[in-house]
Write a protein that holds these residues in place. Structure first.
Motif, PDB file in Angstrom:
ATOM      1  N   THR A  58     -19.254  22.338 -11.509  1.00  0.00           N
ATOM      2  CA  THR A  58     -18.451  21.909 -10.370  1.00  0.00           C
ATOM      3  C   THR A  58     -16.978  21.752 -10.723  1.00  0.00           C
ATOM      4  OG1 THR A  58     -20.366  20.779  -9.419  1.00  0.00           O
ATOM      5  CG2 THR A  58     -18.208  20.119  -8.615  1.00  0.00           C
TER       6      THR A  58
ATOM      7  N   LEU B  84     -19.946  25.821  -3.066  1.00  0.00           N
ATOM      8  CA  LEU B  84     -19.091  25.150  -2.087  1.00  0.00           C
ATOM      9  C   LEU B  84     -19.200  23.634  -2.075  1.00  0.00           C
ATOM     10  CD1 LEU B  84     -19.596  27.662   0.854  1.00  0.00           C
ATOM     11  CD2 LEU B  84     -17.634  27.493  -0.670  1.00  0.00           C
TER      12      LEU B  84
ATOM     13  N   ASP C 285     -17.825  20.100  -2.256  1.00  0.00           N
ATOM     14  CA  ASP C 285     -16.487  19.540  -2.155  1.00  0.00           C
ATOM     15  C   ASP C 285     -16.491  18.018  -2.082  1.00  0.00           C
ATOM     16  OD1 ASP C 285     -17.578  19.249   0.332  1.00  0.00           O
ATOM     17  OD2 ASP C 285     -15.788  19.874   1.430  1.00  0.00           O
TER      18      ASP C 285
ATOM     19  N   THR D 272     -14.350  20.863  -5.558  1.00  0.00           N
ATOM     20  CA  THR D 272     -13.557  21.537  -4.535  1.00  0.00           C
ATOM     21  C   THR D 272     -14.264  22.815  -4.106  1.00  0.00           C
ATOM     22  OG1 THR D 272     -11.496  22.734  -4.079  1.00  0.00           O
ATOM     23  CG2 THR D 272     -12.180  22.591  -6.373  1.00  0.00           C
ATOM     24  N   GLN D 273     -14.143  23.154  -2.814  1.00  0.00           N
ATOM     25  CA  GLN D 273     -14.742  24.397  -2.341  1.00  0.00           C
ATOM     26  C   GLN D 273     -14.057  25.620  -2.922  1.00  0.00           C
ATOM     27  OE1 GLN D 273     -15.037  24.442   1.944  1.00  0.00           O
ATOM     28  NE2 GLN D 273     -16.831  23.116   1.942  1.00  0.00           N
ATOM     29  N   SER D 274     -12.889  25.442  -3.502  1.00  0.00           N
ATOM     30  CA  SER D 274     -12.160  26.562  -4.110  1.00  0.00           C
ATOM     31  C   SER D 274     -12.612  26.851  -5.537  1.00  0.00           C
ATOM     32  CB  SER D 274     -10.654  26.274  -4.098  1.00  0.00           C
ATOM     33  OG  SER D 274     -10.148  26.270  -2.779  1.00  0.00           O
ATOM     34  N   ASN D 275     -13.604  26.124  -6.026  1.00  0.00           N
ATOM     35  CA  ASN D 275     -14.052  26.290  -7.412  1.00  0.00           C
ATOM     36  C   ASN D 275     -14.421  27.736  -7.728  1.00  0.00           C
ATOM     37  OD1 ASN D 275     -14.914  25.428 -10.064  1.00  0.00           O
ATOM     38  ND2 ASN D 275     -17.018  25.470  -9.319  1.00  0.00           N
TER      39      ASN D 275
ATOM     40  N   ALA E 238      -6.400  27.172   0.087  1.00  0.00           N
ATOM     41  CA  ALA E 238      -7.752  27.344  -0.463  1.00  0.00           C
ATOM     42  C   ALA E 238      -7.856  28.675  -1.201  1.00  0.00           C
ATOM     43  CB  ALA E 238      -8.792  27.268   0.638  1.00  0.00           C
TER      44      ALA E 238
END
Length: 428
Positions: free
Chosen positions: A260, A281, A283, A294-297, A340
């Motif tokens: 994560t 995803l 977050d 973060t969903q941008s991982n 993002a």
């Protein structure tokens, strides 16, 4: 009568023979990260992909499936799954995920417990999932055991590759089984790998032995680099500790699961050449080890050059593998959100097809429609990353599969429950 019953059982157990099939006219997604191809053709024969792309000729005598107005893709791969090992929560009799009371851990072979007739397999297959990496849970130590790659075909031979990888829990989930702390987990890990590398140095007969001979033998392929080691870890600091294992064991083939906080050390992961099967995803910091979720991982890992797939690892609402298509679609949506980091369509679809396969070095066998791969093909009534799309035809190893499940049959039975259509038990 006995001979007839045996013959019938043999027919059920044996997979149907694959045939030569050409699927034409659809929007074709190869699954290797490339963009969709309009009006593409897929040719499969002997259970393998022969050709896929634009302008592919249809072989003489092939059965033609017209996919005009539809999409054609490889089947979805569930990168972290319990399919075949458990049917649901609260039913311990159907749960083979872990063995808390067993003297063994790394030696446990999950392929021996796969149940291909489980209802969950049929449900996920009908949603376009064709392969899964079946992963155990930690039991008496942080080692879960040896996972398997399976197909979701409607036959009695589900195992594609037994003992495909070793699975270990580190971070918060590995602390308890290892003795209560991260240092305890890493100490036990190093003892176990040391015994696997040099069995003569281990006293397996001692009552104080920390690992059994069988577990050490099961870890020997990990040390030699012939079996991947999937490590579930989330915190950036823990990821760095895992990467450091390659200094002592340079042959080891690490795969990070979850990761994560991987975006925080994405450059180090990429430099080490370690793939990631990420939690999709996430977050929200559900645990202390995922404070920086973060969903941008996934997008940030991919931008750094990491081979990254997505999975249901750490998803709290349940192990629904069919959600993976939605998660991949959300990665595309992230590209439209300022600040993002997402993925384009081809890269996002690859996170649930070729990238999981590449993580364990099976992308030459599964995960795309490149020539020579196993013919796991799904025809969809729309874009497979759209929530409203559903399969209209499914092939696994080139064999046509049912597109229904127990759920759809129950739905159809009670959709319009007139008295004459109800089972006998409902008669009054």
């Amino acid at each position: 009568m006995k001979r007839l019953l045996l013959a019938a059982a043999a027919l059920i157990a044996a997979p149907l023979p694959a045939e030569t099939i050409a699927i034409t006219g659809g929007t074709l997604a190869i699954g290797d990260g490339s963009q969709p191809i309009k009006g593409g053709t897929v040719v499969i024969a002997n259970g393998r992909v022969v050709a896929a792309g634009a302008g592919v000729a249809v072989p003489a005598g092939a059965r033609v499936v017209d996919a005009t107005g539809k999409w054609v893709s490889p089947g979805i791969i569930a990168g972290v799954s319990t399919l075949g090992l458990m049917e649901g929560y609260g039913m311990s009799e159907t749960n083979d995920l872990s063995a808390d009371k067993s003297p063994f851990s790394a030696a446990l072979d999950m392929s021996t417990a796969i149940n291909p007739t489980g209802q969950r397999i049929g449900v996920e297959r009908a949603a376009g999932v064709t392969r899964a990496f079946v992963i155990p849970a930690a039991g008496n130590t942080m080692f879960g055991g040896q996972g398997a790659v399976i197909d979701l075909g409607a036959d009695m031979d589900p195992v594609t590759r037994p003992r495909a990888f070793q699975y270990v829990e580190l971070g918060e989930d590995g602390m308890g089984p290892a003795g209560g702390s991260r240092p305890a987990a890493y100490a036990l890990l190093r003892v176990a790998l040391g015994a696997a590398a040099n069995p003569a140095s281990a006293d397996f007969a001692s009552k104080d032995a920390l690992i059994t001979r069988q577990d050490a033998e099961a870890l020997a392929p990990v040390v030699r680099g012939t079996q991947p080691l999937l490590v579930h870890v989330e915190r950036a600091a823990d990821i760095r500790s895992v990467l450091a294992l390659k200094k002592q064991y340079p042959a080891i083939r690490l795969v990070l699961v979850g990761a994560t906080e991987g975006w925080m050390v994405a450059g180090e992961i990429a430099a080490a050449g370690v793939p990631v099967i990420a939690a999709a995803l996430l977050d929200l910091p559900e645990k202390f080890e995922s404070i920086a979720a973060t969903q941008s991982n996934v997008g940030r890992l991919a931008k750094a050059g990491v081979t990254v797939a997505i999975s249901n690892a750490d998803i709290s609402e349940g192990p629904y593998e069919s959600y993976l298509a939605q998660y991949a679609g959300n990665l595309v949506a992230l590209t439209k959100i300022p600040g993002a980091q997402g993925l384009d369509w081809g890269a996002a679809f690859a996170t649930i097809t070729s990238k999981p396969a590449a993580a364990i070095e099976m992308d030459g066998e599964i995960g795309s429609l490149r020539p020579g791969r196993r013919a796991d093909v799904v025809v969809w009534d729309g874009d497979p990353l759209e929530l409203s799309s559903a399969p209209t035809a499914i092939f696994i190893d080139g064999v046509a599969q049912p597109t229904t499940s127990r759920q759809t049959r129950l739905r159809d039975r009670y959709l319009d429950p007139v008295e004459k259509g109800l089972p006998k038990a409902y008669e009054r």
